[in-house]
Design a protein around this motif. Sequence first.
Motif, PDB file in Angstrom:
ATOM      1  N   GLN A 218       0.752  -1.057  -0.011  1.00 25.54           N
ATOM      2  CA  GLN A 218      -0.092  -0.129   0.029  1.00 25.54           C
ATOM      3  C   GLN A 218       0.932   1.320   0.031  1.00 25.54           C
ATOM      4  OE1 GLN A 218      -3.329   0.553   2.276  1.00 25.54           O
ATOM      5  NE2 GLN A 218      -3.925  -1.488   2.498  1.00 25.54           N
ATOM      6  N   GLY A 219       1.144   1.994  -1.177  1.00 26.47           N
ATOM      7  CA  GLY A 219       1.926   3.015  -1.292  1.00 26.47           C
ATOM      8  C   GLY A 219       3.432   2.320  -1.077  1.00 26.47           C
ATOM      9  N   LYS A 220       3.892   3.020  -0.053  1.00 24.64           N
ATOM     10  CA  LYS A 220       5.413   2.421   0.155  1.00 24.64           C
ATOM     11  C   LYS A 220       5.460   1.551   1.163  1.00 24.64           C
ATOM     12  CE  LYS A 220       8.101   5.015  -3.119  1.00 24.64           C
ATOM     13  NZ  LYS A 220       8.974   4.253  -3.706  1.00 24.64           N
ATOM     14  N   THR A 221       4.495   1.179   1.611  1.00 25.19           N
ATOM     15  CA  THR A 221       4.248   0.337   2.912  1.00 25.19           C
ATOM     16  C   THR A 221       3.709  -1.224   2.644  1.00 25.19           C
ATOM     17  OG1 THR A 221       3.809   2.107   4.433  1.00 25.19           O
ATOM     18  CG2 THR A 221       3.604  -0.271   5.447  1.00 25.19           C
ATOM     19  N   VAL A 222       4.714  -2.126   3.082  1.00 22.17           N
ATOM     20  CA  VAL A 222       3.986  -3.542   2.810  1.00 22.17           C
ATOM     21  C   VAL A 222       3.596  -4.231   4.084  1.00 22.17           C
ATOM     22  CG1 VAL A 222       4.769  -5.795   1.801  1.00 22.17           C
ATOM     23  CG2 VAL A 222       6.247  -4.048   1.557  1.00 22.17           C
ATOM     24  N   PRO A 243      11.749  -4.340  -2.747  1.00 24.89           N
ATOM     25  CA  PRO A 243      13.062  -3.558  -2.370  1.00 24.89           C
ATOM     26  C   PRO A 243      12.711  -1.935  -2.639  1.00 24.89           C
ATOM     27  CG  PRO A 243      13.280  -4.550  -4.721  1.00 24.89           C
ATOM     28  CD  PRO A 243      12.046  -5.038  -4.234  1.00 24.89           C
ATOM     29  N   LYS A 244      11.779  -1.515  -3.184  1.00 24.39           N
ATOM     30  CA  LYS A 244      11.350   0.078  -3.346  1.00 24.39           C
ATOM     31  C   LYS A 244      10.657   0.428  -2.281  1.00 24.39           C
ATOM     32  CE  LYS A 244      12.438   0.782  -8.050  1.00 24.39           C
ATOM     33  NZ  LYS A 244      12.071   0.687  -9.363  1.00 24.39           N
ATOM     34  N   SER A 245      10.008  -0.738  -1.418  1.00 23.89           N
ATOM     35  CA  SER A 245       9.084  -0.032  -0.308  1.00 23.89           C
ATOM     36  C   SER A 245       9.895   0.661   0.518  1.00 23.89           C
ATOM     37  CB  SER A 245       8.533  -1.412   0.202  1.00 23.89           C
ATOM     38  OG  SER A 245       9.225  -2.386   0.843  1.00 23.89           O
ATOM     39  N   ASN A 246       9.483   1.452   1.585  1.00 31.13           N
ATOM     40  CA  ASN A 246      10.089   1.865   2.617  1.00 31.13           C
ATOM     41  C   ASN A 246       9.884   1.498   4.099  1.00 31.13           C
ATOM     42  OD1 ASN A 246       9.468   4.938   1.037  1.00 31.13           O
ATOM     43  ND2 ASN A 246      11.512   4.080   1.116  1.00 31.13           N
ATOM     44  N   TYR A 247       8.916   0.764   4.331  1.00 29.95           N
ATOM     45  CA  TYR A 247       8.360   0.402   5.596  1.00 29.95           C
ATOM     46  C   TYR A 247       7.650  -0.953   5.369  1.00 29.95           C
ATOM     47  CZ  TYR A 247       8.728   5.124   6.547  1.00 29.95           C
ATOM     48  OH  TYR A 247       9.067   6.384   6.914  1.00 29.95           O
ATOM     49  N   SER A 248       7.537  -1.782   6.422  1.00 35.03           N
ATOM     50  CA  SER A 248       6.717  -2.987   6.577  1.00 35.03           C
ATOM     51  C   SER A 248       5.958  -3.009   7.821  1.00 35.03           C
ATOM     52  CB  SER A 248       7.454  -4.174   6.512  1.00 35.03           C
ATOM     53  OG  SER A 248       8.310  -4.539   7.590  1.00 35.03           O
ATOM     54  N   ILE A 249       4.724  -3.688   7.723  1.00 41.50           N
ATOM     55  CA  ILE A 249       3.950  -3.975   8.917  1.00 41.50           C
ATOM     56  C   ILE A 249       3.710  -5.413   8.998  1.00 41.50           C
ATOM     57  CG2 ILE A 249       1.764  -3.300  10.238  1.00 41.50           C
ATOM     58  CD1 ILE A 249       1.406  -0.908   8.687  1.00 41.50           C
ATOM     59  N   ARG A 250       3.906  -5.971  10.185  1.00 41.19           N
ATOM     60  CA  ARG A 250       3.373  -7.227  10.565  1.00 41.19           C
ATOM     61  C   ARG A 250       2.365  -7.387  11.519  1.00 41.19           C
ATOM     62  NH1 ARG A 250       8.450  -8.821  13.016  1.00 41.19           N
ATOM     63  NH2 ARG A 250       8.854  -6.666  12.820  1.00 41.19           N
ATOM     64  N   PHE A 251       1.190  -8.142  11.144  1.00 46.53           N
ATOM     65  CA  PHE A 251       0.074  -8.450  12.098  1.00 46.53           C
ATOM     66  C   PHE A 251       0.293  -9.772  12.555  1.00 46.53           C
ATOM     67  CE2 PHE A 251      -4.706  -8.201  12.432  1.00 46.53           C
ATOM     68  CZ  PHE A 251      -4.585  -7.975  13.866  1.00 46.53           C
ATOM     69  N   VAL A 252       0.636  -9.659  13.995  1.00 51.13           N
ATOM     70  CA  VAL A 252       0.896 -11.121  14.593  1.00 51.13           C
ATOM     71  C   VAL A 252       0.234 -11.246  15.958  1.00 51.13           C
ATOM     72  CG1 VAL A 252       3.251 -11.549  13.623  1.00 51.13           C
ATOM     73  CG2 VAL A 252       3.042 -10.178  15.655  1.00 51.13           C
ATOM     74  N   GLN A 253       0.095 -12.368  16.549  1.00 54.13           N
ATOM     75  CA  GLN A 253      -0.406 -12.692  17.574  1.00 54.13           C
ATOM     76  C   GLN A 253       0.441 -13.392  18.837  1.00 54.13           C
ATOM     77  OE1 GLN A 253      -4.239 -14.633  17.578  1.00 54.13           O
ATOM     78  NE2 GLN A 253      -4.516 -14.639  19.637  1.00 54.13           N
ATOM     79  N   HIS A 254       0.577 -12.800  19.899  1.00 57.57           N
ATOM     80  CA  HIS A 254       1.422 -13.392  20.923  1.00 57.57           C
ATOM     81  C   HIS A 254       0.426 -13.769  22.199  1.00 57.57           C
ATOM     82  CE1 HIS A 254       5.674 -11.402  19.716  1.00 57.57           C
ATOM     83  NE2 HIS A 254       5.166 -12.374  18.684  1.00 57.57           N
ATOM     84  N   PRO A 266      15.751  -1.225   5.659  1.00 58.72           N
ATOM     85  CA  PRO A 266      17.025  -0.430   5.925  1.00 58.72           C
ATOM     86  C   PRO A 266      17.781  -0.367   4.518  1.00 58.72           C
ATOM     87  CG  PRO A 266      16.596  -2.766   7.010  1.00 58.72           C
ATOM     88  CD  PRO A 266      15.594  -2.250   5.950  1.00 58.72           C
ATOM     89  N   TRP A 267      17.487  -1.091   3.838  1.00 56.66           N
ATOM     90  CA  TRP A 267      17.884  -0.818   2.310  1.00 56.66           C
ATOM     91  C   TRP A 267      17.532   0.287   1.555  1.00 56.66           C
ATOM     92  CZ3 TRP A 267      16.764  -5.502   4.593  1.00 56.66           C
ATOM     93  CH2 TRP A 267      17.967  -6.184   4.777  1.00 56.66           C
ATOM     94  N   ASN A 268      16.656   0.814   1.872  1.00 63.79           N
ATOM     95  CA  ASN A 268      15.696   1.687   1.180  1.00 63.79           C
ATOM     96  C   ASN A 268      15.024   2.925   2.118  1.00 63.79           C
ATOM     97  OD1 ASN A 268      15.168   3.269  -0.957  1.00 63.79           O
ATOM     98  ND2 ASN A 268      12.863   2.168  -1.407  1.00 63.79           N
ATOM     99  N   SER A 269      15.663   3.309   3.098  1.00 58.04           N
ATOM    100  CA  SER A 269      15.125   4.298   4.033  1.00 58.04           C
ATOM    101  C   SER A 269      14.942   5.813   3.548  1.00 58.04           C
ATOM    102  CB  SER A 269      16.117   4.395   5.381  1.00 58.04           C
ATOM    103  OG  SER A 269      15.456   5.172   6.225  1.00 58.04           O
ATOM    104  N   PRO A 270      13.769   6.402   3.838  1.00 60.21           N
ATOM    105  CA  PRO A 270      13.688   7.591   3.292  1.00 60.21           C
ATOM    106  C   PRO A 270      14.400   8.609   3.783  1.00 60.21           C
ATOM    107  CG  PRO A 270      11.427   6.760   4.066  1.00 60.21           C
ATOM    108  CD  PRO A 270      12.624   5.882   4.610  1.00 60.21           C
ATOM    109  N   LYS A 271      14.859   9.804   3.201  1.00 65.41           N
ATOM    110  CA  LYS A 271      15.733  10.797   3.772  1.00 65.41           C
ATOM    111  C   LYS A 271      15.145  11.449   5.005  1.00 65.41           C
ATOM    112  CE  LYS A 271      18.393  12.293   0.100  1.00 65.41           C
ATOM    113  NZ  LYS A 271      17.853  11.843  -1.450  1.00 65.41           N
ATOM    114  N   LYS A 272      13.809  11.467   5.240  1.00 65.21           N
ATOM    115  CA  LYS A 272      13.202  11.766   6.536  1.00 65.21           C
ATOM    116  C   LYS A 272      12.246  11.019   6.830  1.00 65.21           C
ATOM    117  CE  LYS A 272      14.034  16.747   6.417  1.00 65.21           C
ATOM    118  NZ  LYS A 272      13.304  18.024   6.002  1.00 65.21           N
ATOM    119  N   PRO A 273      12.769   9.791   7.698  1.00 66.61           N
ATOM    120  CA  PRO A 273      11.955   8.758   7.831  1.00 66.61           C
ATOM    121  C   PRO A 273      11.032   8.781   9.053  1.00 66.61           C
ATOM    122  CG  PRO A 273      14.222   8.137   8.550  1.00 66.61           C
ATOM    123  CD  PRO A 273      14.507   9.514   7.901  1.00 66.61           C
TER     124      PRO A 273
END
Length: 318
Positions: A218-222, A243-254, A266-273
Amino acid sequence: MNMKYDIYFHANCLDGAASAATLKYFLNLRGDDFAKYIPLQHPVNKKWWRSFKMEQPSAITDILYHPGAKIWFDHHPTTFIDNNWEKKFRKDDWHILDTKSPSCTGLILRTLSSRTESKIPVRLKELAKWADIIDRIDSKKISVKDLLELKSPAFQIGFFLDNESKVSLSRQKQLIDVLSKRPLASAANLPWVRRGFIKYKKKFDKSLLQMKKMLILQGKTVFIDNLERKVIGVRFAPYYFYPKSNYSIRFVQHGKIFILAVGVNPWNSPKKPADIGWFLEKNYGGGGHPYAGSAPFKTKEKALSALPQLIAYLNKHA
Ligand SMILES: [Mn+2]
């Protein structure tokens, strides 16, 4: 007189074990040691921690500040769970926070080696080097492919531990002891670590095949919904596929808690994250670093309803 410290450490984490091990090495140098080993994992019950009285001399590494500790080293910006604790906190020789340090292990080694005349063993320097690389994934030193292949002992221990929900206390203790006395490779060769890693790697390789279908960009977020634990090792693999995404979100249960875990690529961090830990703490009572953190929710619905706001915040900082 020799001192024995109860050690509170970040469990199921290579930096957690390695920082406790490094502290143990320096305590041993002056004739001191650990007494009890107390593993802590996020999210720590804040109510309990706030009212907890440390009766024995205690040390804390790589996890929440507590005013009762005689020794405390951490590098997490969300380490203070109580505003008063933070206000009253004064840095001294044995109470040190350095949020710029990539790992707590590195922080302890750099701090304590500057105070001793004795020669620091190469294995401890190696341990700190790898903890620095792995705890904040130093994208200049490793590639996402390295993280899929998992060839170095540090990755083998770290990723297996990270995926293991419960490692017995005696094994955690053994790991800390081995890391304080022997090279990283011998810790990776402990039979239970080796067995656990081989099992992990098999599952991980299978997961990679499935994961691609589960990732939603979704946009730049996986985003990946992994509530059913269909796949493992999803922290960095999304960046291999996107590789071009900036962020990721994992939905998990503990257990009974639903968790949104967020990270920056970490390999494609925005300039102002985005400031992930801060955002998650402010809005959902979570925490973490600027580039990675998590937030707990009581129900699946509450987590899902937070998602659009979170994604919008991240994409705004893409
Ligand atoms: Mn750490």
